[in-house]
Write a protein that holds these residues in place. Sequence first.
Motif, mmCIF file in Angstrom:
data_model
loop_
_atom_site.group_PDB
_atom_site.id
_atom_site.type_symbol
_atom_site.label_atom_id
_atom_site.label_comp_id
_atom_site.label_asym_id
_atom_site.label_seq_id
_atom_site.Cartn_x
_atom_site.Cartn_y
_atom_site.Cartn_z
ATOM 1 N N THR A 1 0.840 -1.196 0.000
ATOM 2 C CA THR A 1 0.000 0.000 0.000
ATOM 3 C C THR A 1 0.877 1.250 0.000
ATOM 4 O OG1 THR A 1 -0.279 -0.313 2.404
ATOM 5 C CG2 THR A 1 -2.032 -1.125 0.988
ATOM 6 N N GLY A 2 0.682 2.130 0.974
ATOM 7 C CA GLY A 2 1.257 3.468 0.891
ATOM 8 C C GLY A 2 2.760 3.574 0.884
ATOM 9 N N PHE A 3 3.481 2.596 1.438
ATOM 10 C CA PHE A 3 4.944 2.658 1.458
ATOM 11 C C PHE A 3 5.572 2.057 0.205
ATOM 12 C CE2 PHE A 3 4.977 2.645 6.399
ATOM 13 C CZ PHE A 3 4.579 3.973 6.392
ATOM 14 N N GLY A 4 4.741 1.605 -0.730
ATOM 15 C CA GLY A 4 5.249 1.062 -1.979
ATOM 16 C C GLY A 4 5.821 -0.333 -1.827
ATOM 17 N N LEU A 5 6.172 -0.963 -2.957
ATOM 18 C CA LEU A 5 6.712 -2.314 -2.927
ATOM 19 C C LEU A 5 7.948 -2.403 -2.042
ATOM 20 C CD1 LEU A 5 6.974 -5.254 -3.915
ATOM 21 C CD2 LEU A 5 8.258 -4.369 -5.881
ATOM 22 N N LEU A 6 8.903 -1.501 -2.255
ATOM 23 C CA LEU A 6 10.152 -1.595 -1.505
ATOM 24 C C LEU A 6 9.975 -1.196 -0.042
ATOM 25 C CD1 LEU A 6 12.825 -0.342 -4.061
ATOM 26 C CD2 LEU A 6 12.100 -2.674 -3.535
ATOM 27 N N LEU B 1 11.771 1.730 -13.605
ATOM 28 C CA LEU B 1 11.330 0.616 -12.770
ATOM 29 C C LEU B 1 11.713 0.844 -11.310
ATOM 30 C CD1 LEU B 1 12.204 -2.399 -15.094
ATOM 31 C CD2 LEU B 1 9.965 -1.380 -14.671
ATOM 32 N N VAL B 2 12.862 1.467 -11.085
ATOM 33 C CA VAL B 2 13.252 1.815 -9.724
ATOM 34 C C VAL B 2 12.227 2.765 -9.118
ATOM 35 C CG1 VAL B 2 15.005 2.908 -8.282
ATOM 36 C CG2 VAL B 2 15.696 1.458 -10.206
ATOM 37 N N THR B 3 11.858 3.785 -9.892
ATOM 38 C CA THR B 3 10.860 4.745 -9.432
ATOM 39 C C THR B 3 9.554 4.047 -9.055
ATOM 40 O OG1 THR B 3 11.787 6.561 -10.726
ATOM 41 C CG2 THR B 3 9.471 6.750 -10.095
ATOM 42 N N LEU B 4 9.082 3.147 -9.912
ATOM 43 C CA LEU B 4 7.803 2.482 -9.673
ATOM 44 C C LEU B 4 7.870 1.498 -8.508
ATOM 45 C CD1 LEU B 4 6.767 2.000 -13.384
ATOM 46 C CD2 LEU B 4 5.621 3.445 -11.691
ATOM 47 N N ALA B 5 9.049 1.021 -8.186
ATOM 48 C CA ALA B 5 9.192 0.143 -7.020
ATOM 49 C C ALA B 5 8.976 0.905 -5.717
ATOM 50 C CB ALA B 5 10.566 -0.519 -7.029
ATOM 51 N N PHE B 6 9.098 2.236 -5.758
ATOM 52 C CA PHE B 6 8.835 3.079 -4.590
ATOM 53 C C PHE B 6 7.414 3.669 -4.612
ATOM 54 C CE2 PHE B 6 13.537 3.503 -4.828
ATOM 55 C CZ PHE B 6 13.863 3.149 -3.536
ATOM 56 N N GLY C 1 7.145 12.217 -15.261
ATOM 57 C CA GLY C 1 7.391 12.958 -14.024
ATOM 58 C C GLY C 1 6.175 13.174 -13.162
ATOM 59 N N THR C 2 5.080 12.442 -13.392
ATOM 60 C CA THR C 2 3.892 12.584 -12.532
ATOM 61 C C THR C 2 4.098 11.712 -11.289
ATOM 62 O OG1 THR C 2 2.745 10.821 -13.753
ATOM 63 C CG2 THR C 2 2.348 13.086 -14.451
ATOM 64 N N VAL C 3 4.971 12.185 -10.432
ATOM 65 C CA VAL C 3 5.396 11.422 -9.259
ATOM 66 C C VAL C 3 4.744 12.000 -8.005
ATOM 67 C CG1 VAL C 3 7.360 10.778 -7.833
ATOM 68 C CG2 VAL C 3 7.592 10.815 -10.325
ATOM 69 N N PRO C 4 3.973 11.190 -7.255
ATOM 70 C CA PRO C 4 3.334 11.689 -6.026
ATOM 71 C C PRO C 4 4.358 11.986 -4.948
ATOM 72 C CG PRO C 4 3.013 9.324 -6.228
ATOM 73 C CD PRO C 4 3.653 9.773 -7.510
ATOM 74 N N GLY C 5 3.983 12.883 -4.034
ATOM 75 C CA GLY C 5 4.878 13.208 -2.935
ATOM 76 C C GLY C 5 5.229 12.005 -2.088
ATOM 77 N N GLY C 6 4.282 11.078 -1.946
ATOM 78 C CA GLY C 6 4.535 9.888 -1.155
ATOM 79 C C GLY C 6 5.651 9.032 -1.735
ATOM 80 N N LEU C 7 5.780 9.034 -3.056
ATOM 81 C CA LEU C 7 6.857 8.267 -3.689
ATOM 82 C C LEU C 7 8.220 8.829 -3.296
ATOM 83 C CD1 LEU C 7 6.887 6.966 -7.347
ATOM 84 C CD2 LEU C 7 8.948 7.931 -6.336
ATOM 85 N N LYS C 8 8.327 10.134 -3.300
ATOM 86 C CA LYS C 8 9.586 10.773 -2.917
ATOM 87 C C LYS C 8 9.918 10.461 -1.456
ATOM 88 C CE LYS C 8 8.700 14.551 -6.160
ATOM 89 N NZ LYS C 8 8.424 16.007 -6.307
ATOM 90 N N ASN C 9 8.915 10.489 -0.593
ATOM 91 C CA ASN C 9 9.138 10.153 0.819
ATOM 92 C C ASN C 9 9.602 8.704 0.974
ATOM 93 O OD1 ASN C 9 8.339 12.711 1.687
ATOM 94 N ND2 ASN C 9 6.209 12.098 1.941
ATOM 95 N N ASN C 10 8.946 7.799 0.225
ATOM 96 C CA ASN C 10 9.329 6.393 0.283
ATOM 97 C C ASN C 10 10.777 6.193 -0.158
ATOM 98 O OD1 ASN C 10 6.722 5.779 1.087
ATOM 99 N ND2 ASN C 10 6.066 5.060 -0.919
ATOM 100 N N ARG C 11 11.131 6.862 -1.254
ATOM 101 C CA ARG C 11 12.497 6.721 -1.775
ATOM 102 C C ARG C 11 13.527 7.226 -0.756
ATOM 103 N NH1 ARG C 11 14.757 6.683 -7.153
ATOM 104 N NH2 ARG C 11 12.735 7.172 -8.070
ATOM 105 N N ASN C 12 13.247 8.364 -0.148
ATOM 106 C CA ASN C 12 14.192 8.936 0.817
ATOM 107 C C ASN C 12 14.399 8.020 2.019
ATOM 108 O OD1 ASN C 12 14.546 11.232 -0.766
ATOM 109 N ND2 ASN C 12 12.992 12.408 0.334
ATOM 110 N N PHE C 13 13.304 7.394 2.465
ATOM 111 C CA PHE C 13 13.376 6.561 3.665
ATOM 112 C C PHE C 13 13.990 5.188 3.390
ATOM 113 C CE2 PHE C 13 11.216 3.545 6.657
ATOM 114 C CZ PHE C 13 11.851 3.983 7.816
ATOM 115 N N VAL C 14 13.626 4.583 2.260
ATOM 116 C CA VAL C 14 13.997 3.189 2.014
ATOM 117 C C VAL C 14 15.323 3.049 1.267
ATOM 118 C CG1 VAL C 14 13.193 0.995 1.026
ATOM 119 C CG2 VAL C 14 11.542 2.578 1.984
#
Length: 321
Positions: free
Chosen positions: A207-212, A273-278, A246-259
């Motif tokens: 869900t919200g934290f993405g696959l990774l 594919l890296v982007t979509l994994a987050f 580049g239609t990237v939600p803010g939550g994706l950026k947060n997930n990437r920074n944390f994980v």
Amino acid sequence: MSPEFLAKALQSLPPVAHPNLLVGFGTSDDAGVYKLTQECALVQTVDFFTPVVDDPYTFGAIAAANSLSDVYAMGGRPLTALSILCYPGQGELETLTEILRGGAEKMAEAGCLLVGGHSVADEDIKFGYSVTGTVHPEKIKANSGARVGDFLVLTKALGTGVIATALKRGVASEEWLAASTASMLTLNRSAAEALADFDTGGVTDITGFGLLGHAREMAEASQVTLVFEGNQLPLLPGAREAAEAGTVPGGLKNNRNFVSPHVSIGPNCNPTLVTLAFDPQTSGGLLVSLAPGDVEEYCRRSGGTLIGEVIPRQEHLLWLR
């Protein structure tokens, strides 16, 4: 809310221990589990969010499917639900009615009884449910059960986050929206029920934290490393195009920074594919670790895709190659 911000806040809470508490928040699992008897335990979860589609009925139904998913991910059967609603005091009655109707009908589809709820006046619409279910104490599907040698299966395609953002920006096609909506409306019930027939290790829903993000929780709880093959990740129609635009939600950026500190990314892994994994998912699929010999049949019955394997604990919790 970013996963890093939430993690820091949770660190201040005292540990909770009780002989009947089978799953608490210590392993970041999908729901809490409390044993009532030797043959029955309660599964409890809650989830709500802002609209991800324009149609109010569909939004209500997606919110219900998303909330039910945590119970399915624990191997449980949902029994009752309480709605959680934030809605403008001067909002349109027809829109509110459709949100509630969509959620109620999806709960009925799942055989889950809607027994009440709570509402507050808020300028931003938010909707979801607290769901209670049951599971046999010896049949819990926790995220801590991934075993070295297991293969990893994902039961739904990725991309609902970037497509929802594309919708908000007016660049999502009807085909993208239709596929994403159909995925979000699909209950994880069948995929979860099928697990009873297979040698299953760990299970979590994406869900919200993405696959990774959710995979990190599984790897940490299981004390293993999860390896994902980037070119095998299933994607919704339009997900790749939305991410590349580049239609990237803010939550994706947060997930990437944390994980990201926990992920080893191979040099040949496609950046998209890296982007979509987050990508944060709404009503995403189940991530399942299971014995290699069961993968083909489980994928056939669940519609899942083989995306990786479980290896002994390494320096990084996750590999994406």
